[in-house]
Design a protein around this motif. Structure first.
Motif, mmCIF file in Angstrom:
data_model
loop_
_atom_site.group_PDB
_atom_site.id
_atom_site.type_symbol
_atom_site.label_atom_id
_atom_site.label_comp_id
_atom_site.label_asym_id
_atom_site.label_seq_id
_atom_site.Cartn_x
_atom_site.Cartn_y
_atom_site.Cartn_z
ATOM 1 N N VAL A 1 -32.122 3.011 22.524
ATOM 2 C CA VAL A 1 -32.740 1.715 22.212
ATOM 3 C C VAL A 1 -33.811 1.357 23.242
ATOM 4 C CG1 VAL A 1 -30.773 0.846 20.885
ATOM 5 C CG2 VAL A 1 -30.930 0.341 23.351
ATOM 6 N N SER A 2 -34.288 2.379 23.960
ATOM 7 C CA SER A 2 -35.385 2.232 24.941
ATOM 8 C C SER A 2 -35.058 1.261 26.064
ATOM 9 C CB SER A 2 -36.687 1.826 24.231
ATOM 10 O OG SER A 2 -37.028 2.778 23.264
ATOM 11 N N GLU A 3 -33.803 1.287 26.516
ATOM 12 C CA GLU A 3 -33.356 0.468 27.646
ATOM 13 C C GLU A 3 -32.593 1.384 28.609
ATOM 14 O OE1 GLU A 3 -34.026 -2.700 28.144
ATOM 15 O OE2 GLU A 3 -34.786 -3.291 26.190
ATOM 16 N N PRO A 4 -33.310 2.294 29.303
ATOM 17 C CA PRO A 4 -32.635 3.334 30.083
ATOM 18 C C PRO A 4 -31.714 2.848 31.195
ATOM 19 C CG PRO A 4 -34.999 3.353 30.482
ATOM 20 C CD PRO A 4 -34.758 2.403 29.353
ATOM 21 N N GLY A 5 -31.873 1.654 31.695
ATOM 22 C CA GLY A 5 -30.994 1.180 32.752
ATOM 23 C C GLY A 5 -29.859 0.310 32.259
ATOM 24 N N ALA A 6 -29.583 0.343 30.981
ATOM 25 C CA ALA A 6 -28.682 -0.642 30.385
ATOM 26 C C ALA A 6 -27.335 -0.087 29.919
ATOM 27 C CB ALA A 6 -29.389 -1.329 29.224
ATOM 28 N N ALA A 7 -26.823 0.946 30.562
ATOM 29 C CA ALA A 7 -25.539 1.518 30.129
ATOM 30 C C ALA A 7 -24.417 0.479 30.177
ATOM 31 C CB ALA A 7 -25.173 2.731 30.976
ATOM 32 N N ARG A 8 -24.367 -0.338 31.224
ATOM 33 C CA ARG A 8 -23.324 -1.377 31.302
ATOM 34 C C ARG A 8 -23.514 -2.424 30.206
ATOM 35 N NH1 ARG A 8 -20.427 -2.411 36.538
ATOM 36 N NH2 ARG A 8 -20.717 -0.486 37.686
ATOM 37 N N ALA A 9 -24.758 -2.758 29.921
ATOM 38 C CA ALA A 9 -25.034 -3.722 28.852
ATOM 39 C C ALA A 9 -24.615 -3.161 27.498
ATOM 40 C CB ALA A 9 -26.516 -4.104 28.840
#
Length: 190
Positions: free
Chosen positions: A131-139
């Motif tokens: 979803v093009s949010e590479p730093g968002a694993a926790r989210a």
């Protein structure tokens, strides 16, 4: 999977017809609720108290008492979930009403629903990348926890990148059973 996405956010959403039922399944009772747009909510562990709480929340949300107008969509979801639990259904076609999810969470859940098939798993980080949010694993983990449509929108298919099973709002035993049903894990011994 067929999805119905309204152009409004959950907060802008007014009164609409909806209906609900409790379905006994191998993972315990599920409360299913459908609006005139599609299946809107699946609630785990729907004993009498949990079902009453969910119905009360939905009544406040939609501003109307449950009615028969949405019964066809609800019946379709019931038929498909029964077939899924019998191992006869791999792709849900029941229309979905996404009005209980918005923003990043909705994007992640739609990606999961549309692109992670039966019998496959995806990591939290991979889903964030998709979803093009590479730093968002926790989210992504937070989005899974907010999923109003578990089982049908398969948050049980999201696992840790190191091979761990990860968390699950329906409980880890439920997640194991769903993954076993789909052939990802061995069937539980008991």
């Amino acid at each position: 999977m067929t999805n119905t996405e309204p152009n409004e956010s959950a907060e802008q959403h007014g009164a609409r017809p909806w209906s609900w039922a409790v379905l006994d399944t191998p993972i315990g009772p599920l409360l299913l609720a459908a609006t005139d747009r599609g299946l809107v909510q699946v609630v785990f562990h729907a004993d009498d108290a949990t079902a009453a709480e969910a119905v009360s929340r939905l009544t406040r949300r939609f501003g109307a008492a449950p009615g028969p107008d949405c019964r066809d969509l609800l019946d379709m979801a019931i038929r498909e979930l029964k077939a899924y639990f019998r191992g006869e259904l791999r792709v849900f076609t029941t229309p979905l009403d996404w009005s209980l999810s918005a923003g990043f969470n909705r994007r992640v859940l739609r990606e999961l629903a549309d692109h992670v098939p039966y019998g496959a798993v995806v990591g939290y980080q991979d889903l964030a990348d998709r979803v093009s949010e590479p730093g968002a694993a926790r989210a992504v983990g937070t989005a899974m926890g907010s999923n109003p449509l578990p089982v049908v929108v398969p948050c049980h298919r999201v696992v840790e990148s190191d091979g761990g099973i990860g968390g699950f709002g329906g409980g880890l035993e439920t997640k194991r059973r769903l993954l076993a049903l789909e052939g990802v894990l061995p069937q539980p011994l008991f």
